[in-house]
Design a protein around this motif. Structure first.
Motif: not given
Length: 174
Positions: A75-76, A82-83
């Protein structure tokens, strides 16, 4: 004429596959095009790649803890995932730490729900390969922009309309 027709058909096919890849990964057309070149350079079919992405996504949904335990950030800073490609590259970096064969396959099953040939194929995709593909795309004019993608869609729509006209003509003759 045949050469131009074949070139147009391949360009449209390339654009269409990039669009599908971009939609699946939630990335720009340009990034999808670069990734498509990197996949081709690594001899990975888009179907193989999509299968691995699907299985990884299922793994994230059902056992995100396994990724975290492996030291892979999922996760960001905002709490969103995330990408997908970045997560996959982190996974392959992690898997390279394991001895090829059973050790790597077991760890691959934990994260990607894949082992064997599928795992070996995706292991050929690297950050350097993607960067090289980006540079190649720029140098060879293979970068497919949003505007280029729009032209591909317009062309497909126009060709569909031409097909409708010919079908109508066939019906009249029939």
């Amino acid at each position: 004429g045949a050469i131009f027709r074949a070139a147009i058909a391949e360009t449209v096919q390339f654009g269409w596959e990039n669009r599908l890849l971009a939609e699946k990964l939630g990335v720009t057309q340009q990034r999808a095009g670069e990734l498509a070149i990197a996949l081709d350079d690594a001899y990975i079919s888009s179907g193989e790649f999509s299968g691995v992405i699907t299985m990884m996504s299922r793994g994230l949904k059902t056992n995100e803890k396994a990724f975290k335990d492996a030291g892979i950030a999922t996760r960001d800073a905002n709490g969103g995932f995330r990408d997908t490609t970045d997560i996959l590259l982190d996974v392959t970096d992690h898997l390279r730490q394991f001895k090829e064969g059973t050790d790597r396959n077991v760890e691959g099953m934990k994260l990607l729900r894949r082992g064997g040939e599928s795992l070996q194929a995706v292991m050929r995709l690297t950050r350097d390969g993607i960067e090289g593909a980006r540079q190649k795309a720029e140098e060879l004019g293979l970068t497919l922009t949003e505007q280029g993608q729009q032209r591909v869609l317009e062309y497909k729509a126009a060709m569909n309309d031409v097909g409708d006209v010919f079908q109508g003509l066939k019906n009249v003759i029939g």
